[in-house]
Design an enzyme around this catalytic site. Sequence first.
Site, PDB file in Angstrom:
ATOM      1  N   ILE A   1      48.793  24.847  38.363  1.00  0.00           N
ATOM      2  CA  ILE A   1      48.919  25.485  37.045  1.00  0.00           C
ATOM      3  C   ILE A   1      49.094  26.996  37.169  1.00  0.00           C
ATOM      4  CG2 ILE A   1      47.640  23.713  35.772  1.00  0.00           C
ATOM      5  CD1 ILE A   1      45.168  25.496  35.939  1.00  0.00           C
TER       6      ILE A   1
ATOM      7  N   GLY B   1      49.624  32.840  42.579  1.00  0.00           N
ATOM      8  CA  GLY B   1      49.485  34.280  42.714  1.00  0.00           C
ATOM      9  C   GLY B   1      49.706  34.730  44.132  1.00  0.00           C
ATOM     10  N   GLY B   2      49.484  36.031  44.353  1.00  0.00           N
ATOM     11  CA  GLY B   2      49.730  36.597  45.660  1.00  0.00           C
ATOM     12  C   GLY B   2      48.796  36.085  46.735  1.00  0.00           C
TER      13      GLY B   2
ATOM     14  N   GLY C   1      46.730  33.104  46.298  1.00  0.00           N
ATOM     15  CA  GLY C   1      46.326  31.715  46.201  1.00  0.00           C
ATOM     16  C   GLY C   1      47.049  30.942  45.118  1.00  0.00           C
TER      17      GLY C   1
ATOM     18  N   VAL D   1      46.477  27.986  42.005  1.00  0.00           N
ATOM     19  CA  VAL D   1      45.456  27.456  41.110  1.00  0.00           C
ATOM     20  C   VAL D   1      45.841  26.044  40.682  1.00  0.00           C
ATOM     21  CG1 VAL D   1      44.175  27.802  38.975  1.00  0.00           C
ATOM     22  CG2 VAL D   1      44.953  29.783  40.284  1.00  0.00           C
TER      23      VAL D   1
ATOM     24  N   LYS E   1      41.014  27.634  42.470  1.00  0.00           N
ATOM     25  CA  LYS E   1      41.888  28.562  43.186  1.00  0.00           C
ATOM     26  C   LYS E   1      41.742  28.304  44.690  1.00  0.00           C
ATOM     27  CE  LYS E   1      42.031  33.041  42.214  1.00  0.00           C
ATOM     28  NZ  LYS E   1      41.612  34.476  42.251  1.00  0.00           N
TER      29      LYS E   1
ATOM     30  N   ASP F   1      42.105  45.458  38.205  1.00  0.00           N
ATOM     31  CA  ASP F   1      43.393  44.764  38.079  1.00  0.00           C
ATOM     32  C   ASP F   1      43.509  44.083  36.719  1.00  0.00           C
ATOM     33  OD1 ASP F   1      45.918  44.039  38.871  1.00  0.00           O
ATOM     34  OD2 ASP F   1      45.290  42.334  40.088  1.00  0.00           O
TER      35      ASP F   1
END
Length: 662
Positions: free
Chosen positions: A393, A396-397, A399, A401, A415, A516
């Site tokens: 779903i 990311g950089g 990992g 998810v 994750k 972030d």
Amino acid sequence: MNLTTLELGVNQFTGYLPENICRSGLLQYFSVNNNHFIGRVPQFLKNCTSLVRVHMNGNQLVGDISKDFGVYRNLQFIDLSHNYFHGKISSNWGQCPKLGTLQMSGNNITGGIPLDIGNWTQLHVLDLSLNHILGAIPKELGKLTSLEKLWLNGNQLSSALPLEFESLANLKFLDVSSNKLTDPIPHILGNLPKLYNLNLSHNNFSGGIPKPLMSLIHLSVLDLSCNSLSGEIPSEIIKMQSLEDLNLSHNCLSGFIPTAFEQMHGLLHVDVSYNELQGPIPNSKAFVQAPMEDLEGNKGLCGNGRGLRPCKHISKRSHKGVLVVIFPIVGSLLFLLAFFGILLVLQRRKKDLQSKESNKDNGGLLSVLTFDGRKMYEEIEKATEGFNDIYCIGNGGCGVVYKANLPFGEIVAVKKLNPQPDGDQKIIQKQFLNEIRALTEIRHRNIVKLHGYCSHIRHSLLVYEYLECGSMRTIMENEEAAKELDWRKRLNIVKGVAHALSYMHHDCSPPIIHRDIKSSNILIDSQHEAHVSDFGTAKLLELNSSNWTSFAGTYGYIAPELAYTMKVSEKCDVYSFGVLSLEVIKGKHPGDSIFSLSSPSTKENIHLNDVLDQRLPFPDGQILDDLVVVVNIATECLKADPQSRPTMLIISQVLSSKTSRS
């Protein structure tokens, strides 16, 4: 020109205020509120003694509050809130004999409250909130017997509340939250018969909740949260039949919650989280329907509330019989417990040895919170069919998810950190441990919940609550989903993120800086509540430390000072929040318009229509006013000088007090 009235409020006017509009000396009504006016206040305002009502709030005006305004014999109302005025509060305002309302909220006013304020007896409304006012609250305020509403919140006021407040018999609204006030809450507040809203939150008040406070039978809102109050909740609270909203969270209150609440049928919302309360919650709608976040963090509450365990009841008749049965077997039980205790210790030592050997083969398993590590890993691997892409779903950089539907009915987001080359693997592992450290220390309704984690030789996993609507970025990129996210829902999302960051910066020790904040790290649940996620780059600010750090963040959201310094502060999150707020109401990243908004001196001002999502109908009424507040706050957050940006506590306070409830 015999001009008596000039009303330009709630538009998108830019530039400087007009000069010479009071040349005739007849100007009485002057309204320029909620525009984009900049620059110093025109000189004419100081000498325009004919003024009766002045609305200048919600602009970007600058000037010295003590020098750029004069004495006005006919002035009844003036609102200078949410500008860039500085300086100290002048005694001149006391020489305006008809002045009933004085509002200066959300500026850069410094110094203390003048002692001659006791002579301003004509005042009905005084708002000095969200400034940088220092010192004690002067006892002379007690002389303002006509005062009905008083805002002093969001300053740096210290010491105790003056006992002279007892004289404010006409006071209906009192907010002194987010200061540094100390000592027990004075009993004399119970002598203010007309008070309907009392906010003492985010101070250093100690002692118990004073019983005389329960005499405020007209009180509708009572907020005592985030203090150091102790003792029990007085059962006399039943007298407060007008109470609708009660917040006692983040204190040291103990004992049982009084059953008196069951007879308070007007109570709509209650928050008793993070105290030392125990026993059954009252059978009251406010408690039974309260979100789990409003009850958590106590010793042992039970009952029909969300997330609570059922209470075990023992009837009074059976008490005597139970005691008769218990006493004869106590001795036997003690003997048996001692015997089995020795056996248990021996067995545990044996299991520990076996576990250590097993972990050498499996790479080690760790768990926290609500899951057993080894079992959790096996169930997740099975639920995702070995981390099959069909369950992915998000990506990311560091990992991927996955959505995992566990056998016991719990749906979680998992994750899985990506394997990295040896050099980068240390960074990923640091982020993994960093997120665990951050999320096990904090708990807030607008921060994603970490259910558990698992460190395995093949994979490192983080297990979170599953939030149905996905990230803010995903929603904005989907035309239909973005249209369903109306203005009220978007305002609620901005508020939620503000409350989360305020909690992290001001209620956690040490403070936590996210570093972030961006739309892809804001997750939305089915009720359109925002949840801050991804704490892999978060930093805990240590006191008496330099807090220098390696680079972190995402281009387009990073504070400009990080281009030349690696010293992290909470103002980095404030800048990112400003970008995010504009993105939420614009429907996409604000892009280069950030630079024009961040400069108060620029002549190029962005119209409100330029920062609104064109996929939604143009707002009106209260929603329009609320969006103007958000844009003004975002502009403040984008200032190049970090020290000129407001704190998240002030932002959270402004959004709570100056915008409508969602």
